[in-house]
Design a protein around this motif. Sequence first.
Motif, PDB file in Angstrom:
ATOM      1  N   UNK A   1       0.828  -1.209   0.000  1.00  0.00           N
ATOM      2  CA  UNK A   1       0.000   0.000   0.000  1.00  0.00           C
ATOM      3  C   UNK A   1       0.865   1.263   0.000  1.00  0.00           C
ATOM      4  N   UNK A   2       1.939   1.244   0.762  1.00  0.00           N
ATOM      5  CA  UNK A   2       2.814   2.427   0.813  1.00  0.00           C
ATOM      6  C   UNK A   2       3.508   2.664  -0.534  1.00  0.00           C
ATOM      7  N   UNK A   3       3.953   1.585  -1.159  1.00  0.00           N
ATOM      8  CA  UNK A   3       4.609   1.729  -2.469  1.00  0.00           C
ATOM      9  C   UNK A   3       3.607   2.217  -3.519  1.00  0.00           C
ATOM     10  N   UNK A   4       2.396   1.630  -3.478  1.00  0.00           N
ATOM     11  CA  UNK A   4       1.376   2.057  -4.451  1.00  0.00           C
ATOM     12  C   UNK A   4       1.021   3.521  -4.265  1.00  0.00           C
ATOM     13  N   UNK A   5       0.896   3.987  -3.012  1.00  0.00           N
ATOM     14  CA  UNK A   5       0.580   5.399  -2.768  1.00  0.00           C
ATOM     15  C   UNK A   5       1.706   6.313  -3.233  1.00  0.00           C
ATOM     16  N   UNK A   6       2.954   5.895  -3.000  1.00  0.00           N
ATOM     17  CA  UNK A   6       4.086   6.711  -3.440  1.00  0.00           C
ATOM     18  C   UNK A   6       4.149   6.784  -4.958  1.00  0.00           C
ATOM     19  N   UNK A   7       3.917   5.655  -5.630  1.00  0.00           N
ATOM     20  CA  UNK A   7       3.932   5.649  -7.097  1.00  0.00           C
ATOM     21  C   UNK A   7       2.821   6.539  -7.650  1.00  0.00           C
TER      22      UNK A   7
ATOM     23  N   UNK B   1       0.251  14.107 -12.455  1.00  0.00           N
ATOM     24  CA  UNK B   1       0.767  15.371 -13.021  1.00  0.00           C
ATOM     25  C   UNK B   1       0.529  16.549 -12.096  1.00  0.00           C
ATOM     26  N   UNK B   2      -0.541  16.487 -11.299  1.00  0.00           N
ATOM     27  CA  UNK B   2      -0.872  17.622 -10.430  1.00  0.00           C
ATOM     28  C   UNK B   2      -0.203  17.547  -9.069  1.00  0.00           C
ATOM     29  N   UNK B   3       0.693  16.615  -8.881  1.00  0.00           N
ATOM     30  CA  UNK B   3       1.348  16.483  -7.585  1.00  0.00           C
ATOM     31  C   UNK B   3       2.328  17.627  -7.362  1.00  0.00           C
ATOM     32  N   UNK B   4       2.245  18.213  -6.187  1.00  0.00           N
ATOM     33  CA  UNK B   4       3.133  19.322  -5.861  1.00  0.00           C
ATOM     34  C   UNK B   4       4.522  18.794  -5.506  1.00  0.00           C
ATOM     35  N   UNK B   5       5.526  19.664  -5.572  1.00  0.00           N
ATOM     36  CA  UNK B   5       6.881  19.238  -5.175  1.00  0.00           C
ATOM     37  C   UNK B   5       6.948  18.691  -3.761  1.00  0.00           C
ATOM     38  N   UNK B   6       6.151  19.261  -2.842  1.00  0.00           N
ATOM     39  CA  UNK B   6       6.152  18.772  -1.462  1.00  0.00           C
ATOM     40  C   UNK B   6       5.618  17.340  -1.391  1.00  0.00           C
ATOM     41  N   UNK B   7       4.530  17.074  -2.149  1.00  0.00           N
ATOM     42  CA  UNK B   7       3.981  15.715  -2.162  1.00  0.00           C
ATOM     43  C   UNK B   7       4.959  14.717  -2.784  1.00  0.00           C
ATOM     44  N   UNK B   8       5.659  15.174  -3.831  1.00  0.00           N
ATOM     45  CA  UNK B   8       6.659  14.293  -4.436  1.00  0.00           C
ATOM     46  C   UNK B   8       7.787  13.983  -3.445  1.00  0.00           C
ATOM     47  N   UNK B   9       8.164  15.019  -2.702  1.00  0.00           N
ATOM     48  CA  UNK B   9       9.231  14.833  -1.706  1.00  0.00           C
ATOM     49  C   UNK B   9       8.789  13.842  -0.639  1.00  0.00           C
ATOM     50  N   UNK B  10       7.519  13.962  -0.192  1.00  0.00           N
ATOM     51  CA  UNK B  10       7.012  13.034   0.816  1.00  0.00           C
ATOM     52  C   UNK B  10       6.932  11.605   0.272  1.00  0.00           C
ATOM     53  N   UNK B  11       6.575  11.489  -0.991  1.00  0.00           N
ATOM     54  CA  UNK B  11       6.514  10.160  -1.599  1.00  0.00           C
ATOM     55  C   UNK B  11       7.900   9.532  -1.660  1.00  0.00           C
ATOM     56  N   UNK B  12       8.893  10.322  -2.046  1.00  0.00           N
ATOM     57  CA  UNK B  12      10.266   9.805  -2.076  1.00  0.00           C
ATOM     58  C   UNK B  12      10.733   9.444  -0.674  1.00  0.00           C
TER      59      UNK B  12
END
Length: 207
Positions: free
Chosen positions: A168-174, A180-191
């Motif tokens: 579930x965590x990997x799927x949410x991060x992917x 496309x609408x993901x903000x840089x902060x959300x991308x950082x949290x996913x990484x």
Amino acid sequence: MDSSANSQATAPPPDAVFHKRRMKNYLINTKLQLRFASWLLAVAAMISVVLGWVLWRSYAETSRLVALSDPDGADSLAAMFASEDRARMVWLAVALAVVLVCLLGFAVVLTHRIAGPAFVISRTCRHVAEGNFERPRPLRERDMLVELFDDVIEMVDAIRDRDKNEQDRIAAAIAQLGAAATSPEDRKRAVESLEQLVAEKAKRLAT
């Protein structure tokens, strides 16, 4: 109509088939079960030989004392007692043979209650090693190794739950990284979530 009736009449009852199948599969781990049975029979045979020798000596001594009490008929009494002693020893040997056969059956039944759960636990461990986290079948009534079996089930459940959580965590991060609408902060949290997951796996592998 007659042929179907004859086939139904000649078909064995379900209970008989089930019983035959159980008897066929009673030796699950032949090496383990027969080894235990041979040890049990060896001990029982040694005890039986010692007891038989003691009883034979007791019978022989009793016969000798009775023969000495009547010197005139000593020869006839000795022959009669010798015959009786032989008959007693034959019956004793038959009884001991029956006991050994019963012990063999008891050993097979007892070890079946150990070998069966051991087989299930071993198969479950192989399945887990292959990535199959299916729960094993429940043990039969009066099976042994119940505590160990419960621990194995808890292990399988824990591994499956942990893998589900990581999935579930990997799927949410992917999903966050691919949107496309993901903000840089959300991308950082996913990484960071993926990096934390990698760190957790590395910690488990290091122990």
